[in-house]
Design a protein around this motif. Structure first.
Motif, PDB file in Angstrom:
ATOM      1  N   LEU A   9       0.713  -1.269   0.123  1.00 51.00           N
ATOM      2  CA  LEU A   9      -0.043   0.128   0.128  1.00 51.00           C
ATOM      3  C   LEU A   9       0.871   1.078  -0.012  1.00 51.00           C
ATOM      4  O   LEU A   9       0.260   2.381  -0.086  1.00 51.00           O
ATOM      5  N   LEU A  10       2.213   0.941   0.070  1.00 49.52           N
ATOM      6  CA  LEU A  10       3.078   2.222  -0.022  1.00 49.52           C
ATOM      7  C   LEU A  10       3.644   2.340  -1.388  1.00 49.52           C
ATOM      8  O   LEU A  10       4.686   2.824  -1.802  1.00 49.52           O
TER       9      LEU A  10
ATOM     10  N   HIS B 110       0.847   1.276  -7.016  1.00 48.53           N
ATOM     11  CA  HIS B 110      -0.312   0.277  -6.571  1.00 48.53           C
ATOM     12  C   HIS B 110      -0.724   0.669  -5.382  1.00 48.53           C
ATOM     13  O   HIS B 110      -1.510   0.168  -4.781  1.00 48.53           O
ATOM     14  N   GLY B 111      -0.057   1.813  -4.358  1.00 54.81           N
ATOM     15  CA  GLY B 111      -0.481   1.974  -3.154  1.00 54.81           C
ATOM     16  C   GLY B 111      -1.353   3.081  -3.085  1.00 54.81           C
ATOM     17  O   GLY B 111      -1.855   3.502  -4.111  1.00 54.81           O
ATOM     18  N   SER B 112      -1.536   3.684  -1.826  1.00 52.59           N
ATOM     19  CA  SER B 112      -2.484   4.669  -1.657  1.00 52.59           C
ATOM     20  C   SER B 112      -1.822   6.154  -2.117  1.00 52.59           C
ATOM     21  O   SER B 112      -1.742   6.971  -1.133  1.00 52.59           O
ATOM     22  N   TYR B 113      -1.689   6.318  -3.313  1.00 54.63           N
ATOM     23  CA  TYR B 113      -0.865   7.577  -3.931  1.00 54.63           C
ATOM     24  C   TYR B 113      -1.921   8.767  -3.343  1.00 54.63           C
ATOM     25  O   TYR B 113      -2.994   8.521  -3.565  1.00 54.63           O
ATOM     26  N   PRO B 114      -1.349  10.009  -2.946  1.00 55.29           N
ATOM     27  CA  PRO B 114       0.251  10.225  -2.835  1.00 55.29           C
ATOM     28  C   PRO B 114       0.897   9.974  -1.725  1.00 55.29           C
ATOM     29  O   PRO B 114       2.023  10.181  -1.526  1.00 55.29           O
ATOM     30  N   TYR B 115       0.157   9.303  -0.684  1.00 56.71           N
ATOM     31  CA  TYR B 115       0.638   8.706   0.456  1.00 56.71           C
ATOM     32  C   TYR B 115       1.478   7.456   0.521  1.00 56.71           C
ATOM     33  O   TYR B 115       0.781   6.293   0.769  1.00 56.71           O
ATOM     34  N   VAL B 116       2.511   7.396  -0.592  1.00 56.58           N
ATOM     35  CA  VAL B 116       3.248   6.067  -0.899  1.00 56.58           C
ATOM     36  C   VAL B 116       4.390   6.588  -0.559  1.00 56.58           C
ATOM     37  O   VAL B 116       5.046   7.770  -0.660  1.00 56.58           O
ATOM     38  N   THR B 117       5.578   5.761  -0.836  1.00 53.77           N
ATOM     39  CA  THR B 117       7.002   5.701  -0.927  1.00 53.77           C
ATOM     40  C   THR B 117       7.097   6.020  -2.344  1.00 53.77           C
ATOM     41  O   THR B 117       6.362   5.869  -3.356  1.00 53.77           O
TER      42      THR B 117
ATOM     43  N   GLY C  64      -8.469   6.730  -6.372  1.00 54.72           N
ATOM     44  CA  GLY C  64      -7.754   6.569  -5.109  1.00 54.72           C
ATOM     45  C   GLY C  64      -8.048   7.781  -4.015  1.00 54.72           C
ATOM     46  O   GLY C  64      -8.371   7.207  -2.893  1.00 54.72           O
ATOM     47  N   SER C  65      -8.610   8.856  -4.639  1.00 55.47           N
ATOM     48  CA  SER C  65      -9.222   9.920  -3.708  1.00 55.47           C
ATOM     49  C   SER C  65     -10.326   9.318  -3.039  1.00 55.47           C
ATOM     50  O   SER C  65     -10.574   9.838  -1.798  1.00 55.47           O
ATOM     51  N   SER C  66     -11.159   8.322  -3.433  1.00 57.11           N
ATOM     52  CA  SER C  66     -12.277   8.038  -2.809  1.00 57.11           C
ATOM     53  C   SER C  66     -11.995   7.106  -1.541  1.00 57.11           C
ATOM     54  O   SER C  66     -12.927   6.713  -0.608  1.00 57.11           O
ATOM     55  N   PHE C  67     -10.520   6.591  -1.489  1.00 56.61           N
ATOM     56  CA  PHE C  67     -10.319   5.800  -0.596  1.00 56.61           C
ATOM     57  C   PHE C  67     -10.439   6.399   0.921  1.00 56.61           C
ATOM     58  O   PHE C  67     -10.831   5.783   1.955  1.00 56.61           O
ATOM     59  N   SER C  68     -10.145   7.512   0.955  1.00 58.98           N
ATOM     60  CA  SER C  68     -10.447   8.310   2.168  1.00 58.98           C
ATOM     61  C   SER C  68     -11.745   8.594   2.639  1.00 58.98           C
ATOM     62  O   SER C  68     -11.988   8.800   3.784  1.00 58.98           O
TER      63      SER C  68
END
Ligand code: IMP
Length: 443
Positions: A226-227, A231-238, A365-369
């Motif tokens: 998830l980082l 494939h992770g929770s972009y932009p909160y990724v490495t 991705g934005s709807s994940f939050s």
């Protein structure tokens, strides 16, 4: 053994180091394929705790070839410090190899990482401030400095003379920070180069040779699915590719040589840094997860930040099974759940705005939050599992919990860890030769 990739199936810090340490026993070669000193891998052997950031934990086994692959970003100062500490503890570093193609974290990367984080304000990522993002950004912009450049003073000087003034414009004008002097960096990094040179080579060639000699190769992922940048929770990724596909590009191998992919998940979930976390528990349960077991204290190894804690999330775990093509799972830290009356598992999400139910991670991705967890509850076992050494010895409730996860994820659980020590491990199936998920059938 076989050629095996070990990946984090959550947000990093899943306890991968313990699993890779377990498997490294039978490996001839251990390869780190991405990330840098943002990683913190802890292994406990005979009461001694070892912390690794850049060097593969396979170094604990004498004679194992330990590779820092071309997909990594290397801060030479940190590398040399880590190496010095490990040597001081009597570890043999003769098997260490570093890819000439790995990128180098320079002092301006560290400064920019911190400055960018501050300037992001409410959009901050919560990076480890180890210069990881800016180093990979330069790699993509083709303005990076590779390990091979360090070894050639002329090349290094030419690159620094061009790059440092550019970086200084950003530092001084955008962030009001002091500039760097190319000549000072040249002297400092040329000195590091002298100490690194003995380890630098074409690591992909070593891996290929080992494949031909039928040696066992372990690819050690850092961070977690998830980082992952893609494939992770972009932009909160490495800024790298921790998922299984990253092992190919990051090590310089073809996918055909990989026999198995093992995913590592905690029996619950944690996250360090910002970003959505639908099962996060900010109240009593989260605090209990964080505090339980001194040896497992939930703080980031690199930054010392408290980890955000929450319940196991099957939606994310199913996603990790999918994007990594996991053959089996290792579930770690089961013992942390020992004292809970009730244990929850997220089985689906509800969109807080639309009320819709989602069984899969939303594609936008934005709807994940906006996702709220829908839970299934399990009774706790209220017994210590830390001395269990077989699945039969586990309390019935713990067995039910694990069986539920394996069924829901459609992925066998091969290993269960019940404490930080090497022997606090239950092997349910042989992770290398046992049953695997059959995803495709040829012919
Ligand atoms: P960076 O990798 O330092 O750029 O940080 C990006 C995000 O990944 C932040 O949320 C970090 O907290 C997180 N992160 C990076 N490395 C690790 C790790 O090894 N474990 C857990 N989180 C990590």
């Amino acid at each position: 053994m076989a050629n095996v990739v070990v990946v984090g199936a959550q947000f990093g810090d899943e306890g991968k180091a313990k699993v890779t340490d377990l498997l490294a026993k039978n490996a001839d070669v251990v390869v780190r394929y991405q990330g840098g000193c943002n990683a913190g891998h802890t292994v406990v052997v005979d009461g001694n705790t070892y912390k690794f950031q850049l060097i593969p934990s396979g170094i604990l086994y004498k004679g194992t070839v330990c590779i820092l692959g071309p997909g990594m970003v290397i801060d030479p100062k940190q590398f040399l410090e880590e190496l010095k500490n490990l040597k001081a503890r009597g570890l043999d570093a003769s098997g260490l190899r570093m890819s000439a193609g790995a990128h180098v974290t320079m002092p301006y990367h560290l400064a920019i990482d911190s400055a960018e984080e501050t300037s992001r304000g409410e959009f901050k990522i919560g990076t480890t401030k180890r210069g990881i993002g800016p180093t990979y950004a330069d790699k993509c912009a083709r303005t990076g400095i590779r390990v091979e450049d360090l070894l050639d003073r002329k090349v290094l000087k030419a690159k620094l003379d061009w790059l440092v003034p550019n970086k200084n414009v950003v530092l001084e004008r955008l962030y009001n920070l002091p500039p760097f002097k190319a000549s000072e960096i040249l002297e400092e990094y040329s000195e590091y180069a002298k100490q690194l040179a003995q380890y630098v080579c074409d690591t992909s060639a070593i891996i290929f040779q080992s494949v031909q000699e039928r040696k066992n190769i372990l690819f050690e992922g850092a961070q977690g699915t998830l980082l992952d940048l893609d494939h992770g929770s972009y932009p909160y990724v490495t800024s790298s590719s921790p998922s299984a596909g990253g092992a190919c590009t990051g090590a310089g191998i073809g996918p055909t040589i990989i026999d198995r992919v093992i995913g590592v998940s905690k029996a619950y979930m944690t996250r360090v840094g910002e970003g959505p976390f639908p099962t996060e528990q900010t109240g009593e349960a989260g605090e209990k997860l964080r505090q339980t077991g001194k040896a497992w204290a939930e703080v980031g190894v690199v930054t010392g930040r408290p980890r955000r804690c929450g319940w196991f999330d099957c939606v994310l775990a199913r996603y990790a099974v999918r994007v990594n093509g996991l053959d089996c799972l290792a579930i770690t830290k089961l013992d942390v759940l020992d004292e809970f009356d009730e244990i929850k598992v997220c089985v689906a999400y509800r969109n807080l705005e639309t009320g819709e139910t989602h069984n899969e991670l939303p594609s936008i991705g934005s709807s994940f939050s906006k996702m709220e967890a829908i839970y299934k509850s399990f009774p706790g076992w209220k017994k210590s599992t830390s001395s269990c050494r077989s699945s039969k010895e586990l309390p019935k409730e713990a067995q039910n919990y694990l069986n539920f996860l394996a069924d829901d994820l459609n992925c066998p659980i091969a290993i269960v860890s019940v404490g930080p020590k090497r022997d606090q491990t239950i092997i349910i199936e042989d992770p290398i030769h046992g049953p695997k998920r059959v995803l495709t059938r040829a012919g």
